[in-house]
Scaffold this active site. Structure first.
Site, PDB file in Angstrom:
ATOM      1  N   PHE A 101       0.813  -1.211   0.000  1.00 43.50           N
ATOM      2  CA  PHE A 101       0.000   0.000   0.000  1.00 43.50           C
ATOM      3  C   PHE A 101       0.851   1.266   0.000  1.00 43.50           C
ATOM      4  O   PHE A 101       0.343   2.346   0.256  1.00 43.50           O
ATOM      5  CB  PHE A 101      -0.951  -0.007   1.204  1.00 43.50           C
ATOM      6  CG  PHE A 101      -2.152  -0.882   0.993  1.00 43.50           C
ATOM      7  CD1 PHE A 101      -3.335  -0.358   0.483  1.00 43.50           C
ATOM      8  CD2 PHE A 101      -2.104  -2.232   1.287  1.00 43.50           C
ATOM      9  CE1 PHE A 101      -4.449  -1.163   0.271  1.00 43.50           C
ATOM     10  CE2 PHE A 101      -3.206  -3.049   1.090  1.00 43.50           C
ATOM     11  CZ  PHE A 101      -4.387  -2.515   0.581  1.00 43.50           C
ATOM     12  N   HIS A 130      13.939  -7.482   3.066  1.00 42.10           N
ATOM     13  CA  HIS A 130      12.963  -7.271   4.124  1.00 42.10           C
ATOM     14  C   HIS A 130      13.532  -7.743   5.460  1.00 42.10           C
ATOM     15  O   HIS A 130      14.592  -8.379   5.510  1.00 42.10           O
ATOM     16  CB  HIS A 130      11.660  -8.030   3.831  1.00 42.10           C
ATOM     17  CG  HIS A 130      10.795  -7.381   2.807  1.00 42.10           C
ATOM     18  ND1 HIS A 130      10.948  -7.592   1.444  1.00 42.10           N
ATOM     19  CD2 HIS A 130       9.771  -6.502   2.928  1.00 42.10           C
ATOM     20  CE1 HIS A 130      10.042  -6.901   0.780  1.00 42.10           C
ATOM     21  NE2 HIS A 130       9.314  -6.233   1.659  1.00 42.10           N
ATOM     22  N   LYS A 134       9.866 -11.662   8.008  1.00 39.79           N
ATOM     23  CA  LYS A 134       8.987 -11.809   6.853  1.00 39.79           C
ATOM     24  C   LYS A 134       9.037 -13.252   6.368  1.00 39.79           C
ATOM     25  O   LYS A 134      10.106 -13.824   6.150  1.00 39.79           O
ATOM     26  CB  LYS A 134       9.392 -10.855   5.725  1.00 39.79           C
ATOM     27  CG  LYS A 134       8.417 -10.882   4.549  1.00 39.79           C
ATOM     28  CD  LYS A 134       8.644  -9.728   3.605  1.00 39.79           C
ATOM     29  CE  LYS A 134       7.667  -9.753   2.448  1.00 39.79           C
ATOM     30  NZ  LYS A 134       6.255  -9.663   2.889  1.00 39.79           N
TER      31      LYS A 134
END
Length: 220
Positions: A101, A130, A134
């Protein structure tokens, strides 16, 4: 911007806590909090936000159907059966699904779709980094960017420390290198986009949308 009544699935997770903190700065009210071993509801939400796990999606969809409310979904590692559930739900309420997003990532997607053709005879690869917690590799964002390029390029995935998210697309020929890079400096980059998406759903009756649809709406 107006205040929201919203719910969070995965409330105790890092992204859930970040969303709660950011939304609170606008006076939004979290009226539904759901996690693996807890459920609390004080009112009917206008939208449910889910950043938990694929295994929780079925219950999330039931909640949305029960309350006839929208869904903003940022869960990664989804399979086709999950998308089937989402498409069915989208026949009843608005659904915004994205693996990322961040506004910057979604602008990068547009850039890659437009300009990758100029590098058609160059080598190409991607490196994504990351945090160590994750679970999926390559990341959903990396796969999304590769699809936007319409090329089957190699992706190198690194899991290091507390990196929020970094994606670098590399093009190279015998004489030069071009790199396009996006770095998320904090989870705030994602929560800003999540709120844009939540407000977007209030304008829609139903349908299956991406965060790019949200961005395009804001440009009108």
């Amino acid at each position: 911007m107006i205040g929201l009544k919203y719910g969070i699935v995965g409330f105790r997770g890092k992204m859930g806590r970040e969303i709660f903190e950011y939304f609170s700065t606008f006076g939004d009210e979290c009226v539904l909090k759901k996690d693996v071993d807890s459920f609390e509801q004080t009112d009917t939400p206008q939208v449910i936000i889910d950043f938990s796990s694929p295994s929780a999606l079925e219950e999330t969809v039931k909640l949305c159907r029960e309350h006839k409310i929208a869904l903003v979904l940022g869960t990664t590692a989804l399979e086709e059966r999950h998308f089937e559930m989402l498409r069915e739900l989208a026949n009843e309420v608005p659904v915004v699904q994205s693996y990322n997003f961040s506004t910057g990532i979604n602008i990068l997607r547009k850039i890659l779709r437009e300009y990758t053709r100029y590098f058609s005879d160059w080598d190409a690869a991607m490196v994504e980094i990351h945090h160590t917690q994750k679970k999926d590799a390559p990341s959903g964002t990396a796969k999304m960017l590769r699809n936007d390029m319409n090329r089957d390029i190699p992706i190198s995935s690194l899991r290091i420390g507390g990196v929020f998210g970094e994606h670098t697309v590399i093009f190279s020929n015998a004489g030069e290198v071009v790199e396009i890079k996006h770095s998320a400096l904090s989870r705030r980059a994602f929560s800003i986009g999540v709120r844009h998406a939540a407000l977007f759903t209030l304008k829609k009756q139903k349908g299956f949308y991406s965060y790019e649809d949200v961005l395009n709406e804001n440009l009108r």
